[in-house]
Design a protein around this motif. Structure first.
Motif, PDB file in Angstrom:
ATOM      1  N   UNK A 125       0.829  -1.213   0.000  1.00  0.00           N
ATOM      2  CA  UNK A 125       0.000   0.000   0.000  1.00  0.00           C
ATOM      3  C   UNK A 125       0.862   1.262   0.000  1.00  0.00           C
ATOM      4  N   UNK A 126       1.901   1.272   0.800  1.00  0.00           N
ATOM      5  CA  UNK A 126       2.784   2.443   0.856  1.00  0.00           C
ATOM      6  C   UNK A 126       3.418   2.732  -0.495  1.00  0.00           C
ATOM      7  N   UNK A 127       3.945   1.706  -1.141  1.00  0.00           N
ATOM      8  CA  UNK A 127       4.635   1.925  -2.416  1.00  0.00           C
ATOM      9  C   UNK A 127       3.657   2.188  -3.563  1.00  0.00           C
ATOM     10  N   UNK A 128       2.411   1.801  -3.382  1.00  0.00           N
ATOM     11  CA  UNK A 128       1.394   2.133  -4.386  1.00  0.00           C
ATOM     12  C   UNK A 128       1.144   3.646  -4.392  1.00  0.00           C
ATOM     13  N   UNK A 129       1.046   4.243  -3.204  1.00  0.00           N
ATOM     14  CA  UNK A 129       0.772   5.671  -3.087  1.00  0.00           C
ATOM     15  C   UNK A 129       2.029   6.532  -3.073  1.00  0.00           C
ATOM     16  N   UNK A 130       3.128   5.951  -2.634  1.00  0.00           N
ATOM     17  CA  UNK A 130       4.410   6.665  -2.564  1.00  0.00           C
ATOM     18  C   UNK A 130       5.464   5.811  -3.278  1.00  0.00           C
ATOM     19  N   UNK A 131       5.443   5.747  -4.617  1.00  0.00           N
ATOM     20  CA  UNK A 131       6.357   4.850  -5.343  1.00  0.00           C
ATOM     21  C   UNK A 131       7.837   5.138  -5.098  1.00  0.00           C
ATOM     22  N   UNK A 132       8.163   6.353  -4.687  1.00  0.00           N
ATOM     23  CA  UNK A 132       9.566   6.677  -4.401  1.00  0.00           C
ATOM     24  C   UNK A 132      10.120   5.879  -3.218  1.00  0.00           C
ATOM     25  N   UNK A 133       9.251   5.253  -2.435  1.00  0.00           N
ATOM     26  CA  UNK A 133       9.707   4.399  -1.334  1.00  0.00           C
ATOM     27  C   UNK A 133      10.379   3.126  -1.842  1.00  0.00           C
ATOM     28  N   UNK A 134      10.116   2.742  -3.091  1.00  0.00           N
ATOM     29  CA  UNK A 134      10.723   1.528  -3.639  1.00  0.00           C
ATOM     30  C   UNK A 134      12.247   1.618  -3.664  1.00  0.00           C
TER      31      UNK A 134
END
Length: 164
Positions: free
Chosen positions: A130-139
């Protein structure tokens, strides 16, 4: 000695014992000291780690000027502690603020905040998704999954399963 500045660490124990339980265990290691965050401490002392929970709380005021001032101060503190070599770790409890009073400020906040963290902690694998879906820069950030702790010793165990 590893010095951790935590926001919050111990002072929210009566509202939510999560942080208190976490840092009480961490401090059992004699090589680690944990301090509750204050802007003064952040600016006047050097820490190895700045561990942030619920950074979006600075967005929870309805007054736009108040939020803008808090954002500027937060960014100033982040820049100063990073210059000192402090690593910033975020435990991601929420993807966005609950209230979403100021979507424009919130979008700026999350982009800047995520850009400046060194790593993050998610409580579950689904949380990472969920986090990387909304904040892809977290990848591109270092990540650990650390499941939520246990509250059994904190809350009374004198209620029935049915009433619970």
């Amino acid at each position: 000695m590893i010095k951790i500045l935590a926001w919050p660490a111990f002072k929210n124990k009566s509202d939510n014992p999560y942080n208190w339980l976490l840092y009480k265990e961490i401090e059992k290691n004699p090589e680690i000291e944990v301090y509750d965050f204050s802007p003064y401490k952040a600016l006047m002392n050097k820490y190895d780690i700045f561990h942030i929970h619920w950074p979006e709380t600075i967005l929870r005021k309805r007054n736009k000027l108040t939020v803008l001032i808090k954002l500027i101060l937060f960014y100033l503190i982040i820049n100063i502690i990073k210059l000192r070599g402090t690593k910033i770790i975020w435990t991601a409890h929420n993807i966005f603020s609950h209230e979403r009073y100021h979507p424009f400020f919130e979008n700026i906040f999350w982009r800047y905040f995520i850009k400046n963290i060194n790593s993050y902690i998610s409580l579950t694998q689904l949380g990472v998704f969920e986090l990387t879906k909304y904040h892809p820069e977290l990848k591109d950030k270092k990540m650990n999954i650390i499941p939520h702790g246990d509250y059994k010793l904190i809350y009374p165990q004198n209620i029935t399963e049915k009433s619970a």
